[in-house]
Write an enzyme that holds these catalytic residues in place. Structure first.
Site, mmCIF file in Angstrom:
data_model
loop_
_atom_site.group_PDB
_atom_site.id
_atom_site.type_symbol
_atom_site.label_atom_id
_atom_site.label_comp_id
_atom_site.label_asym_id
_atom_site.label_seq_id
_atom_site.Cartn_x
_atom_site.Cartn_y
_atom_site.Cartn_z
ATOM 1 N N ASP A 8 0.838 -1.194 0.000
ATOM 2 C CA ASP A 8 0.000 0.000 0.000
ATOM 3 C C ASP A 8 0.874 1.246 0.000
ATOM 4 O O ASP A 8 1.964 1.251 0.571
ATOM 5 C CB ASP A 8 -0.945 0.041 1.198
ATOM 6 C CG ASP A 8 -2.242 0.798 0.897
ATOM 7 O OD1 ASP A 8 -2.297 1.500 -0.134
ATOM 8 O OD2 ASP A 8 -3.184 0.695 1.670
ATOM 9 N N GLY A 9 0.370 2.277 -0.652
ATOM 10 C CA GLY A 9 1.000 3.590 -0.633
ATOM 11 C C GLY A 9 0.010 4.567 -0.037
ATOM 12 O O GLY A 9 -1.197 4.388 -0.154
ATOM 13 N N GLU A 52 2.401 3.543 -4.651
ATOM 14 C CA GLU A 52 1.885 2.185 -4.851
ATOM 15 C C GLU A 52 2.917 1.343 -5.605
ATOM 16 O O GLU A 52 3.156 0.182 -5.271
ATOM 17 C CB GLU A 52 0.563 2.210 -5.623
ATOM 18 C CG GLU A 52 -0.574 2.913 -4.918
ATOM 19 C CD GLU A 52 -1.136 2.152 -3.721
ATOM 20 O OE1 GLU A 52 -0.765 0.984 -3.499
ATOM 21 O OE2 GLU A 52 -1.960 2.740 -3.003
ATOM 22 N N ASP A 74 -4.256 -2.564 -3.489
ATOM 23 C CA ASP A 74 -5.545 -1.898 -3.703
ATOM 24 C C ASP A 74 -5.436 -0.865 -4.824
ATOM 25 O O ASP A 74 -6.338 -0.073 -5.044
ATOM 26 C CB ASP A 74 -6.088 -1.276 -2.412
ATOM 27 C CG ASP A 74 -5.218 -0.168 -1.855
ATOM 28 O OD1 ASP A 74 -4.198 0.182 -2.473
ATOM 29 O OD2 ASP A 74 -5.552 0.356 -0.782
ATOM 30 N N HIS A 129 -9.523 -0.243 2.138
ATOM 31 C CA HIS A 129 -10.263 0.324 3.271
ATOM 32 C C HIS A 129 -11.498 -0.463 3.704
ATOM 33 O O HIS A 129 -12.111 -0.124 4.682
ATOM 34 C CB HIS A 129 -10.604 1.795 3.034
ATOM 35 C CG HIS A 129 -9.382 2.595 2.710
ATOM 36 N ND1 HIS A 129 -8.346 2.778 3.625
ATOM 37 C CD2 HIS A 129 -8.983 3.212 1.584
ATOM 38 C CE1 HIS A 129 -7.383 3.489 3.048
ATOM 39 N NE2 HIS A 129 -7.748 3.756 1.820
ATOM 40 N N ASP A 139 -1.738 -0.403 4.808
ATOM 41 C CA ASP A 139 -2.161 0.991 4.793
ATOM 42 C C ASP A 139 -1.700 1.684 6.073
ATOM 43 O O ASP A 139 -1.230 2.820 6.042
ATOM 44 C CB ASP A 139 -3.676 1.080 4.651
ATOM 45 C CG ASP A 139 -4.154 2.523 4.557
ATOM 46 O OD1 ASP A 139 -3.594 3.269 3.732
ATOM 47 O OD2 ASP A 139 -5.058 2.904 5.311
#
Length: 156
Positions: A8-9, A52, A74, A129, A139
């Site tokens: 995740d970024g 990402e 994601d 999320h 995240d």
């Protein structure tokens, strides 16, 4: 070896930063013991898409031998580039898309292709999320990194 990489970024809602990126590598050793390694970086002033890509690169570059990899993200931008063969089209067009519009982040795409090269990688999209719990942890890693100004975790 079979490895799952969750990435995740986090641009913290601002495309110009601050941001960070993180990934978790999950694998089972020869004795059947499950291991997890967390990797993240601190303050990075760049766009969310670049973070990402960096999260995926960091995970793949951490592997010191060829592996079968499932990479969870994601980022539809990252996953679709491979699953919908965008990247193949970009390569054939000389890193152009549409009406000769240049592809963004070519430096990172090239680095990701090199990092991916020795491995057999499957890219899997997860809904951010409210999706995969490991993606949620990534995240949190990326957000923590964005709050810091130095390398947070590097245990692999």
């Amino acid at each position: 070896m079979f490895v799952k990489i969750f990435t995740d970024g986090s641009a913290r809602g601002n495309p110009d930063g601050p941001g960070g990126y993180g990934c978790i590598l999950q694998y089972t050793d020869t004795k059947g013991i499950l291991h997890e390694r967390e990797l993240s970086a601190g303050y990075v002033k760049t766009t969310n898409n670049r973070m990402e890509l960096m999260a995926a690169i960091v995970g793949l570059e951490a592997l010191n031998r060829p592996c079968q990899v499932e990479l969870y993200s994601d980022s539809q931008y990252l996953v679709n580039a491979f699953n919908q063969h965008w990247i193949d089209g970009w390569l054939k067009k000389g890193w152009k898309r549409g009406k000769n519009e240049p592809v963004k982040n070519v430096d990172l795409w090239k680095r990701l292709l090199k990092a991916k090269e020795p491995h057999q990688v499957t890219f899997i999209w997860v809904k951010g999320h409210d999706g995969h719990e490991m993606n949620e942890r990534c995240d949190q890693l990326a957000t923590s990194a964005a709050d810091g100004d130095k390398l947070l975790v590097d245990t692999f």
